[in-house]
Structures are given as C-alpha cells and as structure tokens.
Scaffold this motif. Structure first.
Motif, PDB file in Angstrom:
ATOM      1  N   GLU A 124       0.829  -1.208   0.000  1.00  0.00           N
ATOM      2  CA  GLU A 124       0.000   0.000   0.000  1.00  0.00           C
ATOM      3  C   GLU A 124       0.865   1.260   0.000  1.00  0.00           C
ATOM      4  OE1 GLU A 124      -0.942  -2.713   1.304  1.00  0.00           O
ATOM      5  OE2 GLU A 124      -3.069  -2.961   0.907  1.00  0.00           O
ATOM      6  N   LEU A 125       1.937   1.168   0.768  1.00  0.00           N
ATOM      7  CA  LEU A 125       2.821   2.322   0.867  1.00  0.00           C
ATOM      8  C   LEU A 125       3.458   2.625  -0.491  1.00  0.00           C
ATOM      9  CD1 LEU A 125       3.734   4.244   3.039  1.00  0.00           C
ATOM     10  CD2 LEU A 125       5.763   2.805   3.386  1.00  0.00           C
ATOM     11  N   LEU A 126       3.875   1.538  -1.187  1.00  0.00           N
ATOM     12  CA  LEU A 126       4.491   1.733  -2.508  1.00  0.00           C
ATOM     13  C   LEU A 126       3.511   2.407  -3.466  1.00  0.00           C
ATOM     14  CD1 LEU A 126       6.423  -1.627  -3.048  1.00  0.00           C
ATOM     15  CD2 LEU A 126       7.227   0.533  -2.077  1.00  0.00           C
ATOM     16  N   ALA A 186       0.959   4.258  -2.744  1.00  0.00           N
ATOM     17  CA  ALA A 186       0.730   5.654  -2.353  1.00  0.00           C
ATOM     18  C   ALA A 186       1.892   6.533  -2.806  1.00  0.00           C
ATOM     19  CB  ALA A 186       0.538   5.752  -0.840  1.00  0.00           C
ATOM     20  N   ILE A 187       3.125   5.998  -2.663  1.00  0.00           N
ATOM     21  CA  ILE A 187       4.288   6.796  -3.074  1.00  0.00           C
ATOM     22  C   ILE A 187       4.271   7.018  -4.588  1.00  0.00           C
ATOM     23  CG2 ILE A 187       6.808   6.812  -3.250  1.00  0.00           C
ATOM     24  CD1 ILE A 187       6.880   5.323  -0.583  1.00  0.00           C
ATOM     25  N   ILE A 188       3.919   5.955  -5.322  1.00  0.00           N
ATOM     26  CA  ILE A 188       3.874   6.087  -6.787  1.00  0.00           C
ATOM     27  C   ILE A 188       2.859   7.164  -7.184  1.00  0.00           C
ATOM     28  CG2 ILE A 188       3.067   4.924  -8.870  1.00  0.00           C
ATOM     29  CD1 ILE A 188       4.409   2.379  -7.825  1.00  0.00           C
ATOM     30  N   ILE A 189       1.669   7.073  -6.593  1.00  0.00           N
ATOM     31  CA  ILE A 189       0.628   8.028  -6.976  1.00  0.00           C
ATOM     32  C   ILE A 189       1.031   9.447  -6.580  1.00  0.00           C
ATOM     33  CG2 ILE A 189      -1.738   8.747  -6.453  1.00  0.00           C
ATOM     34  CD1 ILE A 189      -2.461   5.772  -6.439  1.00  0.00           C
ATOM     35  N   GLY A 190       1.624   9.571  -5.391  1.00  0.00           N
ATOM     36  CA  GLY A 190       2.085  10.891  -4.963  1.00  0.00           C
ATOM     37  C   GLY A 190       3.154  11.445  -5.893  1.00  0.00           C
ATOM     38  N   MET A 223      -1.654  -4.465   5.621  1.00  0.00           N
ATOM     39  CA  MET A 223      -1.023  -4.191   4.342  1.00  0.00           C
ATOM     40  C   MET A 223      -0.629  -5.476   3.637  1.00  0.00           C
ATOM     41  SD  MET A 223       1.089  -0.734   4.485  1.00  0.00           S
ATOM     42  CE  MET A 223       2.193  -0.776   5.874  1.00  0.00           C
ATOM     43  N   PHE A 233       7.937  -0.910  -8.629  1.00  0.00           N
ATOM     44  CA  PHE A 233       8.037   0.401  -7.979  1.00  0.00           C
ATOM     45  C   PHE A 233       9.225   1.180  -8.536  1.00  0.00           C
ATOM     46  CE2 PHE A 233       9.886   2.867  -4.447  1.00  0.00           C
ATOM     47  CZ  PHE A 233       8.822   3.733  -4.213  1.00  0.00           C
ATOM     48  N   MET A 280       9.219   4.641 -10.552  1.00  0.00           N
ATOM     49  CA  MET A 280       9.762   5.816  -9.859  1.00  0.00           C
ATOM     50  C   MET A 280      10.936   6.440 -10.617  1.00  0.00           C
ATOM     51  SD  MET A 280       7.986   6.622  -7.356  1.00  0.00           S
ATOM     52  CE  MET A 280       9.010   7.744  -6.443  1.00  0.00           C
ATOM     53  N   GLY A 335       1.662  16.358  -4.473  1.00  0.00           N
ATOM     54  CA  GLY A 335       1.971  14.936  -4.455  1.00  0.00           C
ATOM     55  C   GLY A 335       1.884  14.347  -3.064  1.00  0.00           C
ATOM     56  N   LEU A 336       2.395  15.098  -2.104  1.00  0.00           N
ATOM     57  CA  LEU A 336       2.358  14.629  -0.712  1.00  0.00           C
ATOM     58  C   LEU A 336       0.909  14.463  -0.259  1.00  0.00           C
ATOM     59  CD1 LEU A 336       4.763  14.120   1.129  1.00  0.00           C
ATOM     60  CD2 LEU A 336       4.260  16.306   2.272  1.00  0.00           C
ATOM     61  N   ILE A 351      -1.860  14.007  -2.137  1.00  0.00           N
ATOM     62  CA  ILE A 351      -2.564  12.904  -2.806  1.00  0.00           C
ATOM     63  C   ILE A 351      -2.027  11.566  -2.310  1.00  0.00           C
ATOM     64  CG2 ILE A 351      -2.977  11.804  -5.045  1.00  0.00           C
ATOM     65  CD1 ILE A 351      -4.529  14.300  -4.841  1.00  0.00           C
ATOM     66  N   GLY A 352      -0.698  11.487  -2.174  1.00  0.00           N
ATOM     67  CA  GLY A 352      -0.114  10.239  -1.706  1.00  0.00           C
ATOM     68  C   GLY A 352      -0.603   9.882  -0.302  1.00  0.00           C
ATOM     69  N   MET A 390      -4.121   8.715  -0.446  1.00  0.00           N
ATOM     70  CA  MET A 390      -4.182   7.352  -0.966  1.00  0.00           C
ATOM     71  C   MET A 390      -3.838   6.356   0.138  1.00  0.00           C
ATOM     72  SD  MET A 390      -4.503   5.627  -3.986  1.00  0.00           S
ATOM     73  CE  MET A 390      -5.828   4.937  -3.063  1.00  0.00           C
ATOM     74  N   TYR A 391      -2.774   6.657   0.876  1.00  0.00           N
ATOM     75  CA  TYR A 391      -2.343   5.736   1.915  1.00  0.00           C
ATOM     76  C   TYR A 391      -3.424   5.600   2.989  1.00  0.00           C
ATOM     77  CZ  TYR A 391       0.423   3.524   5.541  1.00  0.00           C
ATOM     78  OH  TYR A 391       0.861   2.663   6.489  1.00  0.00           O
ATOM     79  N   LEU A 397      -6.217   3.507   1.646  1.00  0.00           N
ATOM     80  CA  LEU A 397      -5.908   2.083   1.460  1.00  0.00           C
ATOM     81  C   LEU A 397      -5.855   1.349   2.801  1.00  0.00           C
ATOM     82  CD1 LEU A 397      -3.245   2.177  -1.381  1.00  0.00           C
ATOM     83  CD2 LEU A 397      -5.604   1.389  -1.496  1.00  0.00           C
TER      84      LEU A 397
END
Lengths: 118, 949
Positions: A2-4, A6-10, B591, B602, B606, B691-692, B694-695, B698-699, B702
């Motif tokens: 989930e963290l990954l 979120a980081i990707i989307i951010g 998680m 990832f 990234m 970004g911070l 939205i991220g 999202m977190y 989730l």
C-alpha cells in the motif's frame, strides 16, 4: 505494498503538477498525461488492493471490487480523448501563433528558426 | 375564487395583451382590464369572510422536502393590499390606455404590468415565506421592465438599473433573513411563524434575521439611506410611477414590516432602527420635495416622506400606532395615485412637468385642477380630506412618544404642507402663460376618470371615515397586530383641541410662509452643497467593479501557469489546514506484503517519473520515459487483479505515444530553459505539496476497510447481467448509461479534432505548416519493406484477436473498449507502414461515420428495451450453440458493446489520421505514394516508387 502504491501516486502527481506549471505546451501535455495516470491509478486503488483475485466469477477465489475498475477503464479511454484534443489545440496554437509558449503575449511573434526546432 | 387562482390570473392574463393587440388598442386594454377585474371580483368574494375575521386558505404541495409549498392565505392585511393592487391596477390600466402614445408598444406595457401585478398579489397572499420570496424577486424583475419601458431614454435605462440593483440587493438580504426566521420558527409558513413571537425574539439569531429582513424592506420601500433610487425610477411612464411608486411596490416593504410586526416588533432594536429610519426618511423626503421642480420628482420625494411616516408608525411598536399606519396606507394610496395621474395629465397635455414652466392652468384645465387640488390638500393634511385624519393621528402618536419625535414630525408636516401647496399654486394658480410647450387643455374622459374616482374616495373617506373605512381598518389592524381586541381609537375629523391639532395648525401656518418665501429658499438650496445620490451610487458601483476587476485579474490574468499554481497551492493549504486541525485515525486494514515483483515495479515507475522532472526538456526522451511509466502501470494493473485495466492501459499507451510522436513532428524538439531557478523552486514546492497530499490521502484510504456497494455487482453480475466478467457487465449493463455518455464524449473529442484540423488547414497556421517541410530531415526509406510485410501479416491476426477479445468480453477480460483499441493499433500500423494515402484509399468507412454508427447502435440497443416495457438500456441474455463452436452467450448488451467498439475505433483513428493528414500537408513536395512501399516490382524490374524530389 500500500505504501508503494501511495508513493507512486504521490510522485506521479508531484511531477505531473510540476510539468503542468511549465511554460511550453508540450511539457504541459506530458504533465497532463502523468496526472491522468495518477488519477486513474488512484481511482482504481480506491477499491483497495488485492492480489490474485480478479473480478471474474469463474475464478474460484475472492473477488476484488469491480466498480472502480469499470469506472477507471472508461476514464483511461477518456483521458486519451482529452490528451488528443489538448495536442491538437497545442498544435493549432503553435502553428497559428508561431510559438508554443503557453502564455502568449498580445502580439504573436514571428517564428524564428530556433523556435521551429531543427 | 381560490386564492391560488387570484394570484395566477394576472400571470395567465399576461399572455393576452400580445394577442389582443392585433384586434386594436382598445381590445388590448379591455382584455387586460378584464383579467384584473376578474381577479378583483374573486378577491371581493372573500370580503364577508375576511370581515368576519376568518382566514381563507389555499394549499398545494410543491417541494415539501424543502418546506417550499404553494400555500396562500388571506386575512385583513392581505385583503387590503390585494385590493389596492388590483383596484388601483384596474384604474391604471384604464388611465394607461389613453396615456400611452401611438408609438409605444402597448402589448409590452400591459404584459409587464400584469406580470408585476401577479407578483405583487403573490407577495401579499403567500403563506409560505419561500413562495413569498419568489414573488418578491419577481416584483423586482418586472418593475425593472416597467421602469425601463422607454428603452430609448438613457434616464429610463439607468433608473431601471439602479432600482434593480438596490431592490435586488435588498432581496438577497431578505432571502437570508427569511430563511433564518423560518429556521428559528421551525416552519416556513407565516401562519406558524406569527405564533412564535417569544421563540423568535429570544433566539440568538433574532438580530441578524431582523437586520437582513429590514434591509430588504427598507430598500424596497425607499427608506433612508436607500431612498435615492425612487426619484430616479420616475423616468418610467407616469402610469408606472402611479402604480408602482405610490400604491404598490414601494408598499411591499411596508407590507412585510406590517406582516411580521407581531413577531419582530416591540424590541428596542426594532424601535430604534425602524422608527429612526422612518423619522429621518419622513423629514428628509419632505424637505427635498419642496425644492423639486419636476412634478414627478416632487411627488417621488413626497412618497419617500410618507413611506417614512408609515415606517415610523410601525416602528413605534404600539398597537394604536399600527392602526394609524394601516389607515395611512389606505389614504396615501388614494391621494398619491390620483396626484401621479394628475401630474401625468399635465405632462401629457402641456408637454412639460417642470413647475417653473407651468402656472395658470386652472382655467385651461379645470377638471384636472379640481382633482389635483383635492388630492394635494389631502396630501398636505388639510381637512376635510382623508390625509388630514391619518396625519392628525400620526402627530398624536409622535407627540406621545418623545419631544424629538414631536419636533421632527411637525417639521415634516410643515414641509409637507409647503410642497403640497406648491403643487397646487405653482401649477394651477398664477397668471396664464403663453410659453407652454403645448397648448394645455383637459384630457378626455378616459384619462381623468381614474384620478377622479380616487379624488371622490379622498373626500368620502375624509367626511365619513367610519362608514367608508372603519370596518376595513379594524380588520386589517387586527390582522397586523394579531390581537383580538384593539385599544380605543376613533376615526373622526374633530377630536377637540389637542396637541396634534396645535401641531397641525403650526405646520399649516409655517408651511404657507415657506411657500411664500420659496423663491429665496430655492436659490439658497441650489447654492448649497448637497450630496448627489446618483453620483455617490455610480462612484460606489464603479469602485466595487474596479476592485473586483483588479482582484479577478490578480488571480486569473489569463496566464494558465499562474492560476494553476494559485489553484493548486490553495488546495494544498486548505487540505493541509483541515488535516492538521482534526484528529487522524490510522486505518486497521492490514497491508499486503512487499514482494520482489512489486519492488521491481516500484523502481521501474519511480525512476522514469523522477527523471521526467529533470530531463523533460528533451521532448523525445520525455516521451520515452512517459511510455515506460504507462507500460509498467499496465503491468501493475495486471498484478493487482485488474486484467481489463491492464489490457486497456496497454493499448491506450501505444496510441497515446504514437499520437504524441506525431505531434512532436510539428513542434520544437527541445523545451528551452526559460523559468528562473526561483520559479522552478516555487513550482517544485507546489508539486511536492500536491503529491504529498494525494499520496497521503491514498495511503489513508488504502489502510481503511472499504464500505461500498461493490458487493452488489459481484453478486448480481451473473444472475442479472449474464456475465462472468463483472467489469464488463458493469460497463455494458449496470452502468450502461454512464458508458453511453462516455462514448459520446469520446466521439465528440474525435469530431472536434477533425474540425480543429480542418480549421487549422485553412488558417494562417496552414500556410506555416506547408512551409515547415524544408526544415525537416527526410528519411530515405519512408515505407520500409520489412515493416510493410510484417504489418500485412499481422493485420488479419490482430483483427481475429480483436474479435476474440470482443466476443469473450462478457465472461472473460476483454470487451468493446479493448477490442476497439486493439483493432485501432492494428490499422494504425498499416498507416505507419504504407502511408496515409495508401491506407486511406483502402479504408471504406469514414471514421466520423463509424463514430456516429457506434453511438446510434448503442442508443438503439437502449431504446429497444422500451419496446419490451423495460427502462432504457435494460439488457437481456441467452445461450446458444452453433457447431462446431462451443456454447456461447448472446446478450443484448453485446449490441451495445458493438456501439462502444465502433465509437472507440472511430474516435482513435480519426484523431490519428487527422494528425497524419497534417503531416502530409506539411510536406507537399513529397510524392504521395499509392503503392504499399517505396520500392515496387514492375514486371520483374525493381524501381523506386517515388521520384527524387
């Protein structure tokens, strides 16, 4: 995981926003596409993440939420339509205005060879 | 007659004048008058009940959930106002028939008049305050049309705008006030609100509600400091002034204060605000009126003054003062409407209403003189006319309130006498002149009958107040005060020698002296510096406009990067503020483990994403990086149990990158370094903030357990939609209407691209496009043999794959969207391999046609279900077996999916083909090849298909 996600989307949002704030049309279109990725992925992920459980009823496993997927599917296609329209607008503005600057001055300057590229 | 019908009649009747004008101006006026008369008779049929103290009601539900219902009620107060509106309206209609000039469009006038009449009747009969507010706004709008009726006069247009601005602003305040009032009382029905005096006055919200409601009432009734619009509204035709600005619209504010008197009055705040504003308005209006040379200007300020008088009486808050207010409303309406009509007659016949150019009319216009004098003496408060009665009672109340009130009321009465006498003596007395703009004479019967009727009423009420108005005043006063018994009062000419009589005598004597000294006073008045209301109003309005133009330009000056930055930064700040001011609750959803595959994915997303921020100036490179992100994203979809999304993302990625590549053919290949480091830092901070946010969102999302409707689709997909692929069933069945909308959007996008390219080709940009080619490096082999052969071989396979994906879509990953994209990619490859001309000549169906057929197919599928009595897009399904194929399913949703398929294919191909067309146009020297590749075999000899240019 989930963290990954979120980081990707951010990160996609951050870079997309940064590119949207550039002064030429092409980076803005690329930024728009990145934002579209971020939004689509976000929309999809709002159904929560699950592995090996596609929403196919003949698969004998738990099924993930199908509704966000359906909404995301059309969103992806619409994002393409939006990008295409933005591209043509950028081209029209460039060819008519002689520059691909986003914020044109009142008088459209003549195209210089440098600006035409090549 | 039902109250709802009485209120509706003028609105329905508003259709008539336009039709009846074809039958002549008399027919037009008669029809209008008949409508009003009918409504008036309907109202009068309730008279016995109202005099008995009954409350007549008519109730219909409209939007009960909002508390908005069509509820009407009629008690004494409503009856009096509705009677004034319809009765004087009837007289005005007769008067206007003869007043309007041949060139004036009569049908428009009567239509506006009836609209206004309906709105006013609606205001005074409404029980539901939301309904009342609707009618209230309608009076502002229709009076705007009436004041600006003479569109060719700039004063008319400006006056109408000013009236609309002031009353419209008041209307907005009133909406707020009334909603607060309704919320306190727990009901939007006046009948309920009126019974909740204690609750309302003890509420914390009483003060804001009162202020807002008074703002609405004061603006409408031209109370200080909002009195300035009324004189400017005098640019209207005189029938309008007589109707709106004496008897009806300006009294709407008084009506509202009288209607809400039982619940709002009696507090100190009410007394100071209402009585204070009324007192100032009464005195100020009377003083200014004396120095107005325009007859209608004089009457306008006199109206302001009398409205102030009534407001002051309502403000006193005693029951007896309310009785006097009611009585004066009746009296003022009769004499003031008659006076306006007299002024209109003078203006109509002498072609001027400037007092300084008039005089000596008593012999030339004896009938007008008689009517005007009676009404003006009533306005002055001279016996035995009705104005005297209510003024004496007013002075009595003022004298018993305080010395200040006594002095101010006497001053106002004095000036009232002076300007009334001026109206009579400077217009009708004095020597006959020979420089009138036109030769004045009495008008025909039709024009003076209406004011004459009112003048008779003035005398009759003056002489026999008890008989003429006693019962009405009593009923109305009971309705205003909501009291069962009223304190003692007597409507009579003679009350003996008391304070009021002495004040009155002082006023008459001083007033006469003022008139004698008028010449000198007038010169002093003109020389004295006075604030000009219109200039102040215009300056204020101009200032507000300038400020907000500046403010808007500051935020939104047309530079996209600027307002995007402001917008994003504002969002980040607001959301951050909300986040840090509340408690954060960490979700408990466990998680998923970080697998090796997920970490590789990832990194693969990234790295190019981060690189894009730094390397985006090289546009080809940025396209490659973007493509990598998109491809890995499709893998991520597949990994996270979304096979349909993976397929869609993959094929969309291909066409998007090709589209951008084509675009880059025309655009500069590098982005120059333009922005300063500071600007880049600023943008980076904004981007990082977004970004911070939205991220983090999202977190947080989730980590929470879902609480949604997803299970419904999983459970019903097979039984209800006949498909195993829930995503596809949702698209074509459950949420088919959404999908229908989406393919229409996609179709519109395709067609607008087509239109934009067509427009571009014809414009200056098209010429520039054709000049570009010489700068481009040409490739030697435009249509490579290997690629041509490979794409030819792939095409049928790709189409079979597309058909397969389409057919299985209902039960396995696939469907119309994906099939359309896959086929589009296959066709696109033919374009790339052999060129636009070659491919286009083999393309039998135009892509716009394909979009249209697709959308129509989808629509037809939806409509077909109507014939079976089902709602739009309801689908059905069954299973068939055609040997040698295995059993497969046929669903009506499949026809819908065909529509999706065609629209997607058409829109994608249209967009790309149009870009290719631009490419061909950009290079007119290049030969257009009709052969599949650059080298052709011609009878064994190999030669180049293209000539060297």
């Amino acid at each position: 995981m989930e963290l990954l996600v979120a980081i990707i989307i951010g990160s996609l949002t951050a870079v997309g926003t940064y590119l949207m704030l550039r002064m030429r049309t092409f980076p803005v279109i690329v930024g728009l596409s990145l934002l579209a990725y971020a939004v689509n992925f976000f929309l999809f992920a709002s159904g929560r993440l699950m592995l090996n459980s596609p929403p196919l009823l003949y698969v004998d496993s738990p099924h993930t939420d199908a509704l966000p997927q359906a909404l995301t599917l059309t969103a992806i296609v619409i994002a393409f339509g939006m990008t295409a329209v933005a591209v043509i607008m950028a081209l029209t503005a460039y060819l008519n205005g002689g520059t691909d600057k986003l914020d044109m001055e009142n008088e459209a300057p003549e195209v210089t060879p440098e600006e035409r590229g090549q | 007659m039902s109250l709802a019908l009485i209120a509706a009649l003028p609105f329905l009747g508003a259709l008539l004048p336009g039709l009846m004008l074809r039958a002549g101006r008399n027919a037009c006026a008669t029809a209008t008058g008949a409508v009003t008369l009918l409504a008036l008779l309907g109202l009068l049929s309730h008279l016995p009940a109202v005099l008995n103290g009954e409350v007549v009601q008519a109730r219909f539900e409209w939007l009960p959930a909002l508390g908005l219902n069509v509820n009407f009620f009629l008690d004494g107060l409503g009856f009096m106002f509705a009677g004034l509106i319809l009765g004087i309206g009837l007289l005005i209609i007769i008067y206007a028939r003869f007043y309007l000039y041949k060139s004036d469009p009569m049908d428009q006038f009567y239509t506006y008049l009836l609209l206004f009449q309906g709105a006013m009747v609606g205001v005074v009969l409404s029980d539901n305050i939301l309904l009342l507010l609707i009618f209230w706004e309608l009076t502002s709008l229709s009076s705007f049309l009436l004041i600006g009726y003479w569109k060719h006069l700039p004063e008319g247009r400006q006056g109408a705008r000013m009236a609309l601005t002031v009353t419209g602003m008041g209307g907005l305040a009133l909406i707020g006030g009334m909603l607060i009032l309704g919320n306190i009382a727990g009901s939007y029905d006046l009948t309920v609100i009126l019974e909740n005096r204690e609750v309302i006055q003890e509420s914390d919200l009483y003060v804001p509600a009162l202020l807002l409601i008074l703002l609405g009432a004061f603006t409408k009734s031209a109370q200080f400091p909002f009195h300035f619009w009324l004189p400017h509204a005098m640019a209207a035709p005189t029938p309008v002034s007589a109707y709106l600005h004496s008897a009806t619209m300006v009294k709407a504010g008084l009506f509202l204060m009288a209607r809400l008197w039982p619940v709002l009055s009696g507090t100190d705040l009410w007394f100071y605000l209402v009585a204070g504003a009324g007192l100032i308005t009464m005195t100020l209006g009377a003083v200014i009126a004396l120095f107005k040379d325009d007859l209608k200007g004089l009457l306008a300020f006199s109206t302001v003054s009398h409205l102030g008088l009534i407001t002051m009486l309502l403000g006193l808050g005693t029951e007896i003062a309310a009785v006097v207010a009611v009585f004066h409303i009746i009296n003022h309406a009769t004499f003031k409407a008659a006076l306006f009509m007299t002024a209109g007659i003078v203006d109509h016949e002498a072609k001027t209403r400037d007092i300084k150019r008039l005089g000596g009319l008593r012999f030339l216009m004896p009938v007008t003189f008689t009517i005007g004098t009676i009404a003006a003496f009533s306005m002055a408060g001279l016996p035995p006319f009705n104005g005297f009665l209510s003024k004496e009672m007013m002075l009595h109340e003022a004298a018993h309130t305080s010395t200040l009130f006594m002095v101010m009321a006497t001053i106002a009465a004095t000036f009232s006498v002076a300007y009334s006498l001026r109206f009579v003596f400077h217009v009708f007395f004095g020597p006959k002149r020979d420089d009138y703009p036109a030769k004045p004479h009495d008008p025909g019967f039709g024009m003076w009958v209406a004011p004459a009727f009112l003048a008779v009423l003035v005398i009759l009420i003056g002489l026999f107040p008890k008989t003429m108005a006693g019962a009405l005043v009593e009923t109305v006063s009971k309705a205003v005060t909501q009291a069962d018994e009223l304190p003692y009062y007597s409507l009579a000419l003679w009350h003996g020698v008391n304070a009021a009589l002495i004040m009155s005598m002082i006023a008459v004597a001083t007033g006469a002296v003022l008139l004698l000294l008028h010449k000198g006073l007038d010169r002093a008045w003109i020389a004295a510096p006075r604030p000009e209301a219109k200039a102040i109003f215009d300056a204020l309005l101009g200032g507000i406009t300038r400020f907000f133009t500046w403010f808007t330009d500051l935020l939104h000056d047309g530079a996209m990067s600027r307002y995007l930055a402001i917008f994003t930064a504002a969002c980040v700040v607001i959301v951050a503020g909300a986040f840090f001011s509340a408690d954060y609750l960490q979700g408990a959803r466990p998680m998923l483990p970080m697998t090796n595959a997920s970490i590789i994915g990832f990194v693969l997303i990234m790295v190019p994403t981060t690189a894009l921020a730094f390397l985006h100036r090289n546009r080809y490179l940025s396209l490659v990086l973007m493509g990598v992100v998109g491809l890995i994203l499709s893998v991520a979809f597949a990994y996270l149990s979304a096979p349909d999304l993976a397929l869609t993302q993959l094929s969309v990625e291909v066409v998007t990158v090709i589209l951008l590549l084509l675009a880059l053919y025309f655009l500069p290949k590098e982005t120059p370094k333009e922005s300063s480091p500071a600007r880049r830092t600023r943008d980076a901070v904004i981007g990082a903030g977004a970004g911070l946010g939205i991220g983090a969102l999202m977190y947080a999302l989730l980590r929470r357990e879902p609480d949604n409707i997803g299970w419904y689709f999983l459970e019903n997909s097979y039984t209800g939609g006949g498909g195993n692929n829930v995503v596809n069933v949702i698209l074509v069945d459950f949420r088919g209407f959404d999908t229908f909308g989406e393919i229409i959007v996609l179709g519109i996008a395709g067609i607008s691209i087509f239109a934009m390219v067509a427009a571009l080709m014809r414009s200056a940009g098209g010429k520039r496009l054709r000049e570009m080619a010489k700068d481009h490096v040409k490739i030697g082999d435009r249509h490579p043999l290997m690629m041509v052969v490979a794409t030819r071989a792939v095409l049928p396979i790709a189409i079979v794959v597309g058909a397969f994906i389409f057919l299985r879509g209902h039960s396995q990953p696939g469907g119309g969207f994906i099939a359309g994209l896959v086929v589009a990619v296959a066709v696109l490859m033919q374009y790339m391999a052999s060129g636009l001309e070659w491919a286009q000549s083999r393309q039998r169906f135009a892509y716009h046609g394909m979009i249209a057929v697709g959308i129509l197919t989808a629509a037809a599928t939806g409509i077909a279900s109507w014939f079976f009595g089902y709602p739009f897009l309801k689908s059905t399904f069954g299973y068939v077996t055609i040997p040698p194929l295995s059993k497969f399913e046929l669903a009506s949703a499949m026809a819908f999916d065909v529509g999706v398929f065609l629209t997607v294919l058409g829109a994608v191909m249209l967009a790309l083909a149009e870009l290719s067309r631009m490419g061909v146009a950009a290079d007119p020297d290049q030969p257009v090849n009709t052969d599949p590749m650059d080298i052709v075999t011609d009878g064994g000899a190999i030669r180049s298909a293209t000539k060297d240019s």
